[in-house]
Design a protein around this motif. Structure first.
Motif, PDB file in Angstrom:
ATOM      1  N   LYS A  84      -1.965  -9.956  59.205  1.00  0.00           N
ATOM      2  CA  LYS A  84      -1.853  -8.545  59.589  1.00  0.00           C
ATOM      3  C   LYS A  84      -1.528  -8.260  61.051  1.00  0.00           C
ATOM      4  O   LYS A  84      -1.612  -7.116  61.475  1.00  0.00           O
ATOM      5  N   VAL A  86       0.917  -7.595  64.064  1.00  0.00           N
ATOM      6  CA  VAL A  86       2.307  -7.212  64.294  1.00  0.00           C
ATOM      7  C   VAL A  86       3.015  -8.224  65.186  1.00  0.00           C
ATOM      8  O   VAL A  86       4.093  -8.728  64.851  1.00  0.00           O
ATOM      9  N   SER A  89       3.595 -11.550  63.583  1.00  0.00           N
ATOM     10  CA  SER A  89       4.615 -11.502  62.525  1.00  0.00           C
ATOM     11  C   SER A  89       6.022 -11.597  63.095  1.00  0.00           C
ATOM     12  O   SER A  89       6.925 -12.127  62.437  1.00  0.00           O
ATOM     13  N   TYR A  96       4.544 -14.859  57.330  1.00  0.00           N
ATOM     14  CA  TYR A  96       4.078 -13.557  56.846  1.00  0.00           C
ATOM     15  C   TYR A  96       4.673 -13.216  55.480  1.00  0.00           C
ATOM     16  O   TYR A  96       3.964 -12.731  54.590  1.00  0.00           O
ATOM     17  N   ASN A 100       2.103 -12.846  52.451  1.00  0.00           N
ATOM     18  CA  ASN A 100       1.914 -11.459  52.030  1.00  0.00           C
ATOM     19  C   ASN A 100       2.737 -11.089  50.803  1.00  0.00           C
ATOM     20  O   ASN A 100       2.245 -10.381  49.918  1.00  0.00           O
ATOM     21  N   TYR A 148       5.629  -7.820  59.707  1.00  0.00           N
ATOM     22  CA  TYR A 148       4.403  -7.411  59.022  1.00  0.00           C
ATOM     23  C   TYR A 148       4.639  -6.133  58.225  1.00  0.00           C
ATOM     24  O   TYR A 148       4.292  -6.039  57.044  1.00  0.00           O
ATOM     25  N   SER A 151       6.772  -6.707  55.219  1.00  0.00           N
ATOM     26  CA  SER A 151       6.055  -7.368  54.115  1.00  0.00           C
ATOM     27  C   SER A 151       5.299  -6.348  53.277  1.00  0.00           C
ATOM     28  O   SER A 151       5.222  -6.470  52.044  1.00  0.00           O
ATOM     29  N   LYS A 152       4.755  -5.320  53.910  1.00  0.00           N
ATOM     30  CA  LYS A 152       4.065  -4.262  53.173  1.00  0.00           C
ATOM     31  C   LYS A 152       5.069  -3.418  52.381  1.00  0.00           C
ATOM     32  O   LYS A 152       4.803  -3.022  51.237  1.00  0.00           O
TER      33      LYS A 152
END
Length: 335
Positions: A84, A86, A89, A96, A100, A148, A151-152
């Motif tokens: 998690k 930033v 990542s 990541y 993730n 990051y 990835s979300k």
């Protein structure tokens, strides 16, 4: 009801286990201990008066996940297991994406193979990228400014597509703004391995003498004092938001997304001032260059969660800094 909590010994996962327990839901914790401590289990026992089931394992281990789902029956998965940071990542993007994104696909496969159809996903306001307007609501365009965040974004798309392909599936993506604070008991809080990547634990470690000073990354943003503005939310408010999302969508399916935030932004310097007040000392800080991937200002419109889930934040910035300071004083070296 019983749920699997991936990353359940981490900061947000562990506090959500408390909220689940308080709501009469049994959490079973899966964690690989890469950024958490086994000692969190005993803290949970002290707070809740109950020993939670714990499995040391990794969401990328398909065989282990299949065994877990075959041995136990779960009503849902609360998915917190993710890297998690930033800045990290940007330096290690493949790591990541592998953890993730690929890890979530492996988890979804195991869920599908064992007829577990509900997942509550730990997402982030980073999926909105550079804000086009404020406050940010759930209709804001999706983007990202760092690996990051991407990835979300990718996992949210995977969840949405999975729900589109199967009408039995439910995925609730909870887009956090900036979780801070600690449990009011002072027994559990954020305890990052190594140097903290987030502002509040770094301030707390500076206040307790573990760090020399706080670096303020960027003083030339278009904000009131030139430092970055964020929507900080108390971790227990956030935890209760997860429970509200789960309990209010028991019979539903499809992909749903909610912002979880206070709707108010505080600058880095305002947070330092609030923590100075809570700890009754001046927190030393120095200005530093902007970090890659950071944005100037970000805060939530959380009205959808209020309307649909009956949830809203209760705790203030004073609660956040006070509870963090109590935790840090009790455990200056973390767990």
């Amino acid at each position: 009801m019983k749920v699997l909590v991936t990353g359940g010994l981490g900061y947000i996962g562990s506090h959500t286990c408390i909220a689940l327990h308080n709501a009469g839901i049994t959490p079973v914790i899966l964690d690989n201990l890469s950024n958490s401590s086994i000692h969190v289990l005993q803290q949970l026992h002290k707070i809740c008066g109950q020993t939670f089931s714990f499995i040391e394992g990794d969401i990328r281990d398909q065989h282990q996940l299949e065994q877990i789902f075959k041995q136990q029956s779960f009503d849902a998965v609360f998915h917190f297991a993710a890297l998690k940071a930033v800045g990290e990542s940007c330096q290690q993007p493949r790591r990541y994406y592998e953890n993730n994104v690929c890890g979530t696909v492996t988890l979804l496969d195991a869920m599908y193979n064992n007829d577990v159809t509900r997942i509550i996903f730990s997402s982030s306001a980073t999926v909105y990228g550079e804000p086009q307007y404020l406050p940010i609501d759930e209709q804001h365009p999706i983007s990202a400014t760092n690996p990051y965040g991407w990835s979300k974004v990718m996992v949210e798309q995977i969840l949405a597509d999975n729900c589109q392909s199967d009408s039995q599936q439910l995925a609730i993506s909870l887009r956090y703004f900036n979780p801070v604070g600690a449990h009011s008991s002072g027994l559990l809080g954020e305890s990052p391995n190594g140097i903290p990547n987030n502002l509040m634990p770094y301030i707390a470690q500076t206040a307790v003498g573990k760090r020399a000073k706080v670096s303020v990354f960027g003083d030339d943003y278009d904000t009131n004092d030139g430092t970055g503005v964020r929507d900080y939310i108390h971790v227990m408010d956030l935890a209760e938001g997860h429970v509200a999302a789960f309990t209010n969508h028991q019979q539903d399916s499809g992909f749903l997304a909610y912002n979880l935030g206070t709707g108010q932004g505080y600058s880095v310097l305002e947070i330092i001032a609030a923590f100075s007040k809570a700890s009754r000392q001046q927190i030393p800080f120095q200005m530093a260059p902007r970090r890659q991937g950071d944005i100037a200002c970000n805060y939530a419109d959380a009205n959808l969660a209020k309307a649909k889930l009956g949830w809203q934040t209760k705790l203030t910035i004073n609660d956040m800094t006070r509870d963090t300071w109590r935790w840090q004083q009790n455990y200056p070296q973390g767990l």
